[in-house]
Motif scaffolding. Sequence first.
Motif, PDB file in Angstrom:
ATOM      1  N   ILE A  11       0.849  -1.192   0.000  1.00 51.79           N
ATOM      2  CA  ILE A  11       0.000   0.000   0.000  1.00 51.79           C
ATOM      3  C   ILE A  11       0.880   1.234   0.000  1.00 51.79           C
ATOM      4  O   ILE A  11       1.774   1.355   0.840  1.00 51.79           O
ATOM      5  CB  ILE A  11      -0.936   0.026   1.230  1.00 51.79           C
ATOM      6  N   PRO A  12       0.675   2.165  -0.931  1.00 50.95           N
ATOM      7  CA  PRO A  12       1.489   3.382  -0.965  1.00 50.95           C
ATOM      8  C   PRO A  12       1.405   4.131   0.362  1.00 50.95           C
ATOM      9  O   PRO A  12       0.384   4.099   1.052  1.00 50.95           O
ATOM     10  CB  PRO A  12       0.878   4.197  -2.110  1.00 50.95           C
ATOM     11  N   ALA A  13       2.497   4.845   0.692  1.00 48.32           N
ATOM     12  CA  ALA A  13       2.574   5.523   1.981  1.00 48.32           C
ATOM     13  C   ALA A  13       1.476   6.572   2.138  1.00 48.32           C
ATOM     14  O   ALA A  13       0.959   6.789   3.234  1.00 48.32           O
ATOM     15  CB  ALA A  13       3.952   6.168   2.144  1.00 48.32           C
ATOM     16  N   ASP A  14       1.108   7.241   1.021  1.00 49.17           N
ATOM     17  CA  ASP A  14       0.107   8.295   1.138  1.00 49.17           C
ATOM     18  C   ASP A  14      -1.319   7.753   1.252  1.00 49.17           C
ATOM     19  O   ASP A  14      -2.263   8.513   1.391  1.00 49.17           O
ATOM     20  CB  ASP A  14       0.196   9.245  -0.058  1.00 49.17           C
ATOM     21  N   ASP A  23       9.221   2.767   6.080  1.00 41.37           N
ATOM     22  CA  ASP A  23       8.979   1.595   5.243  1.00 41.37           C
ATOM     23  C   ASP A  23      10.235   0.760   5.085  1.00 41.37           C
ATOM     24  O   ASP A  23      10.200  -0.459   5.077  1.00 41.37           O
ATOM     25  CB  ASP A  23       8.493   2.039   3.849  1.00 41.37           C
ATOM     26  N   GLU A  24      11.388   1.456   4.946  1.00 42.59           N
ATOM     27  CA  GLU A  24      12.592   0.702   4.676  1.00 42.59           C
ATOM     28  C   GLU A  24      13.064  -0.093   5.875  1.00 42.59           C
ATOM     29  O   GLU A  24      13.982  -0.903   5.774  1.00 42.59           O
ATOM     30  CB  GLU A  24      13.707   1.636   4.203  1.00 42.59           C
ATOM     31  N   GLU A  25      12.458   0.116   7.060  1.00 49.20           N
ATOM     32  CA  GLU A  25      12.837  -0.667   8.217  1.00 49.20           C
ATOM     33  C   GLU A  25      11.990  -1.924   8.362  1.00 49.20           C
ATOM     34  O   GLU A  25      12.209  -2.737   9.244  1.00 49.20           O
ATOM     35  CB  GLU A  25      12.719   0.178   9.484  1.00 49.20           C
ATOM     36  N   LEU A  26      11.005  -2.065   7.490  1.00 57.48           N
ATOM     37  CA  LEU A  26      10.150  -3.242   7.560  1.00 57.48           C
ATOM     38  C   LEU A  26      10.594  -4.242   6.514  1.00 57.48           C
ATOM     39  O   LEU A  26      10.387  -4.048   5.325  1.00 57.48           O
ATOM     40  CB  LEU A  26       8.696  -2.833   7.298  1.00 57.48           C
ATOM     41  N   HIS A  27      11.241  -5.293   6.971  1.00 52.83           N
ATOM     42  CA  HIS A  27      11.719  -6.319   6.060  1.00 52.83           C
ATOM     43  C   HIS A  27      11.099  -7.641   6.462  1.00 52.83           C
ATOM     44  O   HIS A  27      11.125  -8.016   7.619  1.00 52.83           O
ATOM     45  CB  HIS A  27      13.248  -6.419   6.111  1.00 52.83           C
ATOM     46  N   ALA A 259      15.054   7.394  -3.320  1.00 52.02           N
ATOM     47  CA  ALA A 259      13.875   7.947  -4.000  1.00 52.02           C
ATOM     48  C   ALA A 259      13.451   7.049  -5.159  1.00 52.02           C
ATOM     49  O   ALA A 259      12.260   6.789  -5.355  1.00 52.02           O
ATOM     50  CB  ALA A 259      14.180   9.356  -4.503  1.00 52.02           C
ATOM     51  N   ARG A 260      14.426   6.561  -5.926  1.00 50.89           N
ATOM     52  CA  ARG A 260      14.104   5.661  -7.026  1.00 50.89           C
ATOM     53  C   ARG A 260      13.504   4.358  -6.490  1.00 50.89           C
ATOM     54  O   ARG A 260      12.573   3.799  -7.067  1.00 50.89           O
ATOM     55  CB  ARG A 260      15.367   5.378  -7.837  1.00 50.89           C
ATOM     56  N   GLN A 261      14.051   3.885  -5.372  1.00 46.38           N
ATOM     57  CA  GLN A 261      13.515   2.678  -4.742  1.00 46.38           C
ATOM     58  C   GLN A 261      12.061   2.892  -4.335  1.00 46.38           C
ATOM     59  O   GLN A 261      11.199   2.033  -4.536  1.00 46.38           O
ATOM     60  CB  GLN A 261      14.346   2.335  -3.502  1.00 46.38           C
ATOM     61  N   SER A 262      11.767   4.064  -3.768  1.00 44.21           N
ATOM     62  CA  SER A 262      10.400   4.371  -3.350  1.00 44.21           C
ATOM     63  C   SER A 262       9.460   4.439  -4.547  1.00 44.21           C
ATOM     64  O   SER A 262       8.326   3.946  -4.497  1.00 44.21           O
ATOM     65  CB  SER A 262      10.377   5.701  -2.590  1.00 44.21           C
ATOM     66  N   GLU A 263       9.926   5.040  -5.641  1.00 38.83           N
ATOM     67  CA  GLU A 263       9.103   5.119  -6.847  1.00 38.83           C
ATOM     68  C   GLU A 263       8.786   3.722  -7.386  1.00 38.83           C
ATOM     69  O   GLU A 263       7.656   3.445  -7.781  1.00 38.83           O
ATOM     70  CB  GLU A 263       9.848   5.924  -7.917  1.00 38.83           C
ATOM     71  N   GLY A 265       8.812   0.894  -5.738  1.00 35.31           N
ATOM     72  CA  GLY A 265       8.117   0.018  -4.812  1.00 35.31           C
ATOM     73  C   GLY A 265       6.736   0.489  -4.419  1.00 35.31           C
ATOM     74  O   GLY A 265       5.990  -0.259  -3.795  1.00 35.31           O
ATOM     75  N   GLY A 266       6.345   1.739  -4.793  1.00 38.54           N
ATOM     76  CA  GLY A 266       5.088   2.256  -4.289  1.00 38.54           C
ATOM     77  C   GLY A 266       3.951   2.302  -5.282  1.00 38.54           C
ATOM     78  O   GLY A 266       2.805   2.425  -4.897  1.00 38.54           O
ATOM     79  N   GLY A 267       4.230   2.227  -6.588  1.00 42.65           N
ATOM     80  CA  GLY A 267       3.188   2.346  -7.585  1.00 42.65           C
ATOM     81  C   GLY A 267       2.415   1.070  -7.795  1.00 42.65           C
ATOM     82  O   GLY A 267       2.836  -0.014  -7.396  1.00 42.65           O
ATOM     83  N   PRO A 268       1.247   1.133  -8.440  1.00 46.53           N
ATOM     84  CA  PRO A 268       0.436  -0.071  -8.676  1.00 46.53           C
ATOM     85  C   PRO A 268       1.165  -1.113  -9.516  1.00 46.53           C
ATOM     86  O   PRO A 268       1.082  -2.302  -9.237  1.00 46.53           O
ATOM     87  CB  PRO A 268      -0.795   0.491  -9.414  1.00 46.53           C
ATOM     88  N   ARG A 269       1.907  -0.673 -10.527  1.00 43.25           N
ATOM     89  CA  ARG A 269       2.587  -1.645 -11.373  1.00 43.25           C
ATOM     90  C   ARG A 269       3.686  -2.359 -10.588  1.00 43.25           C
ATOM     91  O   ARG A 269       3.912  -3.548 -10.763  1.00 43.25           O
ATOM     92  CB  ARG A 269       3.189  -0.935 -12.591  1.00 43.25           C
ATOM     93  N   ALA A 270       4.384  -1.604  -9.735  1.00 42.03           N
ATOM     94  CA  ALA A 270       5.435  -2.238  -8.941  1.00 42.03           C
ATOM     95  C   ALA A 270       4.832  -3.223  -7.955  1.00 42.03           C
ATOM     96  O   ALA A 270       5.378  -4.299  -7.723  1.00 42.03           O
ATOM     97  CB  ALA A 270       6.245  -1.175  -8.192  1.00 42.03           C
TER      98      ALA A 270
END
Length: 584
Positions: A11-14, A23-27, A259-263, A265-270
């Motif tokens: 689920i996206p952060a927003d 988010d990056e601390e949840l593995h 930032a690239r990682q967030s992009e 990992g957060g979108g519907p396609r990802a």
Amino acid sequence: ASLRGLEARLIPADQREDDGMPDEELHGVVPASSDEAVPNGTRPSTRLNRTDSGSGMSRREKWYTVGLLTLTAAMLYADQNLLAPNLSQAAEEFGFSEREKDVKLGGWLQLAFFVVGSPASLVIGWLADKPIPRTRLFFLTVLIGEGPCLATYWVKTYWQLFAVRAMTGVAVGGCLPLLFSLCGDLFPPEERAYVASFLTIATGAGIALGQIMAGTVGPTYGWRLPFLLAAAPAICLAGILYVTVREPKRGSQEEAVRARQSERGGGPRARAAAAATYGSVGARRGDDDDGTDDDADVRGSDGGGDGSGRGDEKEKLPPIHSPSARSDASASSSAFSSEATHVEYGGKIDLAKLRRQLKIRSNLVILAQGLPGTVPWGMLNAYFVDYLHVQKGLSVEEGTLAVTLFGLGAVIGTVTGGIVGQRIYNSPGGRSRIALVMAITTVLGSAPGYYFLNANGYGPGDIWLYLSCLLGGCLASVTPPNVRAVLLNVNPPETRGTMFAFYTQIDDVGKGAGPALVAGFIVEFGRRVAFNIAVSGWLLCGAILLCLYPFVDGDVENAQEAVREELDAEEAAFNAATAEEGRT
């Protein structure tokens, strides 16, 4: 915990409530709802492993690494000036006059130490930016440098001492580029001054430890034993580091990479791609329940599928691995990690990048301030105890206490400067303001130096000497952790080892040639005037640091833009290679 992990990944952060955990601390992942969701009914672990961003290392592991690096570096720097408290004792053994003592033991030995250390730092810094294990390189560097330090215990002549001290410069010169190259990939820019404080403490505390050890052991057991006591622990600690510490992923802590990682990992396609490749990752992990990151080729043998009939869906997504990582893709961010969501930085040093970084204005200022800023440190380390003993009439133990308090002040100033400096840097407009802080504190640091060099008396019990040493150490040590954090932030990951090698080389020139230069001034003007000239280096250093103010902010942004360009180039190259494979 498992539900929060699933929420963080799908689920996206927003679109979700923030529970305060990045988010990056949840593995870790949760099992699929049915065995049919993964091949052969294999269910990956549900264990939640707290780690930082994309490095795949836990906070505990990172700080263990920093602690071990700090201890090792402290022992390396401890042997840098072990001879200073017992300079007169060694001079008497070798039959030197007062002038020969200053020139040969105070000047030439320091010069030899850094003449070897300077080119060694360049070679090791360049190697640190190559795709080779830096922990192994660190161990070999310590072994090459500290072996001769051990041999100092058995020297019989001055030239034997000269040779082993010169070789010891390899360890001190080579360790700094490796230390900061490693730590730049362990922590993000928002924490680097904190980490730089620990590593910078290794300099002041290590030298102070060496002075204490030499000043207390030397008068009783001889000037040779302290070299043995400093070198043996350094080699042991470096061995422990090599055996127990994992190599961090280069570039994983950069803002552009995150930032690239967030992009991705957060979108519907990802998210769809993560779900599509979940089965392949789970099958390869099997029953691994340790929460760590294992190498896996998640694309399948043909580069387009995962063996579960979902290859077509994956190929619609823009792949983001570097070409060098295609054959050994790593699921390092989480159990969901795949080429759809994991960004791996693959930048490598080359001459073009080195030339580019040597034109960055912040780099030029930081390199320029190093020479005048380190001359006073070189003078204090080489001559101060003996100056207090011979010129001011203090005992060796009292002089050792004074330089120890200066080292204690350096520890206090480094920790306080790193913490306050990082908070200033993280505030709006703070990147520029940190330049003002460094300039002002460096200039003020010269005032206590002028006092304890020129005062005819230090009050009852030499209290004012000790207080001025403590204050001087505090003020003069605010700059080092912050200037090193800035140097990390204005350079892309694959150039930091080399740039820190240049930084170390300038430091070595100041610390090595400084005492030799001061020795020349001593011959011409006498000790008192020569030492005052050396302390004036902090005034010039502060003036140069002030020049950092106008452009440090822009240089930090340019470094992240260079990282983004590298990521774009890697993605374009990978897409071209994938398209070529599809045609064949």
